[in-house]
Write an enzyme that holds these catalytic residues in place. Sequence first.
Site, short mmCIF file in Angstrom:
data_model
loop_
_atom_site.label_atom_id
_atom_site.label_comp_id
_atom_site.label_asym_id
_atom_site.label_seq_id
_atom_site.Cartn_x
_atom_site.Cartn_y
_atom_site.Cartn_z
N GLN A 222 34.29 52.22 52.01
CA GLN A 222 33.95 52.54 50.63
C GLN A 222 32.44 52.64 50.43
O GLN A 222 31.98 53.01 49.36
CB GLN A 222 34.50 51.45 49.69
CG GLN A 222 36.00 51.31 49.72
CD GLN A 222 36.51 50.15 48.89
OE1 GLN A 222 37.28 49.35 49.37
NE2 GLN A 222 36.09 50.04 47.63
N ARG A 372 39.80 45.38 43.29
CA ARG A 372 39.87 46.15 42.05
C ARG A 372 39.29 45.32 40.89
O ARG A 372 39.93 45.12 39.84
CB ARG A 372 41.30 46.58 41.76
CG ARG A 372 41.32 47.87 40.93
CD ARG A 372 42.62 48.60 40.91
NE ARG A 372 42.45 49.80 40.10
CZ ARG A 372 43.33 50.74 39.93
NH1 ARG A 372 44.50 50.65 40.49
NH2 ARG A 372 43.09 51.79 39.18
N CYS A 373 38.08 44.87 41.09
CA CYS A 373 37.52 43.86 40.20
C CYS A 373 36.04 43.74 40.52
O CYS A 373 35.65 43.86 41.66
CB CYS A 373 38.25 42.55 40.49
SG CYS A 373 37.37 41.05 40.18
N GLU A 742 38.94 49.34 37.14
CA GLU A 742 39.59 48.06 37.39
C GLU A 742 40.12 47.37 36.15
O GLU A 742 40.82 46.35 36.26
CB GLU A 742 38.58 47.13 38.06
CG GLU A 742 37.46 46.72 37.10
CD GLU A 742 36.26 46.11 37.78
OE1 GLU A 742 35.88 46.63 38.84
OE2 GLU A 742 35.72 45.13 37.28
#
Length: 788
Positions: A222, A372-373, A742
Amino acid sequence: MTLRTSPEVGGMGHAVKRKEDPRFIRGQGTYVDDIELPGMLYLDIVRSPYAHATIKHIDASKALAMPGVLDVITGATLAKYNLHWMPTLMSDMQMVLPVEKVMYQAQEVAAVLATDRYTAADGVAAVEVAYEPLPVVVDPFKALEPGAPVLRTDKPGKTDNRIFHWEVGDKAATDRAFRDAAVTVKEDIYIPRIHVCSIETCGCVAQFDRVSGQLTVWMTTQAPHAIRTVFALVAGHVGLAEHKIRIISPDIGGGFGGKVPVYPGYVIAVAAAVLTGKPVKWIEDRMENLQADSFARDYHITAELAAQRDGTLTALRIKTLADHGYTDAAANPSKFPAGLFHICTGSYDFRAAHVEVDGVYTNKPPGGIAYRCSFRVTEAVHTIERMVDIMAHELQMDPAEFRKKNFIQPERFPYTSALGWEYDSGNYGAALDLAMHKIGYAELRREQAEKRQRGELMGIGISSFTEIVGAGPSKHFDILGIKMFDSCEIRIHPTGKVIARFGTKSQGQGHETTYAQILAEELGIPVADIQVEEGDTDTAPYGLGTYASRSTPTAGAAAAIASRKIRDKARKIAAHLLEASEEDLEWEPGKFFVKGSPERSKTIQEITFAAYTNHPQGMEAGLEAVSYYDPPNLTFPFGSYICVVDIDKGTGEVKIRRFVAVDDCGNIINPMIVEGQIHGGLTMGLAPALFEEISYDAQGNIQQGSFMDYLVPTAMETPNWETDKTCTPSPHHPLGAKGIGESATVGAPAAIANAVVDALWHLGVRHIDIPITPEKVWQCLRANGVTA
Ligand code: CDP
């Protein structure tokens, strides 16, 4: 066989012609595992069955005798080049391959290199490793007890298992507020380990050209630029310089934070490629991915709230034990060892707050990724939203009214929280009102009261969360010292066609579509004429990558700023072409015209052509710009979610009857993509609320080592999400946008947990840790005398 995701969702005209994208090898697929190169070797990994053990010896003779097995790489092999350890993102050290001992079950022990992947797997089975088990530390509380075995014996002078102690806020003022409070509540909340189950596992293909010294790595990352810098820093001493390293991140089938760290498999593949001079492929299998990759959460929290009798919240106090596994590999900004956990005052106006976090080593895989945070925000939101609900019930106030009473009011923004964050904008009451209206809150409460009379169990849960996304600003945010900004570089070709490259890296969020939309809007060029590229360090400008919903707040802003730089130059060229002064020109998307004479105009395409053919004397030719955008602040999206559950008294099963999600991410670039982000995010919030947990027995054996034991929700388990929105633009973002990726994952678990506890509060239940399985509910019911 590789599962496929759709690389992006809907949206306006799709801007990328994938076959022309130079990141991919022509004629082949677009995932790492699709890449096949002549003479390629395959890597498979021997993993430890023990959670803590000394390696007595490794016997590779049987494997090496197998036709097609070329080498078995061990820690000793890598130690010759000082590559057996590598730094983690939090500047701790992590083993690439062990020399002395293993620290968790499924840790990499050795790697087999073979001519095909099946032979490599057979080779792994033939490697014999003798271990001598060591005492295992699984419980982080016991890890801190005096006399606990010290795990990190590699660290000179380390005498315990504490990684860090960190605190923030005004302790004295908080303690005073608790002493003076009319009502206090306290709860132990465990937020268990969970795992990022992206559709594609991790993997790479490493290719080293011995003549040019060039290393190319196609890898599931990523953050390609940061990875390249880390590779250069770690392997510079063996000749891998940054300009000779090219990281290419093609379609990576989901990341969610799990593809930010550098895993040993990548490094071993690179080492093998350099040693053999042949391309080497490593692709993790599904169980390796589940058992050994970085985990999220694992926070043991004790939270307290103080309030006045009228329901005014006054103070928040939290102590947390953070289980990081055997090394601190959390993907946190360096300055914040507990990430952004101190957003835990949430949407509420606290006068005082104090938070302490202790990081602890245990015999588990490294944890602490931002699943996702934004770096521990899910943990923070779950805690505050559970606690607010507990306090409301304790005070016998309606949880919605209690929240509204304590919300930071719209006129207070920008608002500085008791723990030091400056919230950019918000209107929490509007989002909650809309959610209540949409779900028919008052009617549901009436229904609940009637059902309770009949002994039926129905609950209504609210989560009015505040998020914090878009790291930088770089004055506070860096990873391994690299400042957190992000970038966009735009080149307009003479015929008005655009190539735009970014430092971020989409994993299915549709950047190709939304970035093209931003450019189209700012430059007045059709999306069909815009090609967006990310993920290739040889072509894209430097950036920190995509995670923590940072792309829109950073690279999205960079796209707008770079476009505006181009427009400024285009104005000068237009003035030259129209023989007018710059001040007399007006812009409407697609052209400049002379004020009062709209027929005297030049389109952006005409201007672009002139930039290469007829530009003013003294001006440099071309139409290009780059922006490295360092945001002045984070953005603070928010939302209010309401969940209605019915509970089966016989089985303890929780059925989500309705779930309304109202989100606010400021100005939206692409409503369909945002809707998709929220739907996916809600299901990834449902997962830890009801199903997902990774746990270990006393010997450190993982209890959910396959999808037979780890339920990732599918359409079968997912309720019908009802979504809506309010719009409170960010005052500092050039487009007024805030991140959204998120929000739903962060906000959903508390709404579900609050609904379940709301259904059971009258029976004496105050809290249930997630995942709220039927068995836990059934036990609660039986413990409180409820039978079917
Ligand atoms: O960093 P990441 O892409 O995961 O998160 P994001 O910035 O929240 O963006 C997720 C997707 O939603 C991207 O395609 C954004 O361009 C899009 N988005 C949008 O259309 N409008 C917003 N206000 C925020 C995001």
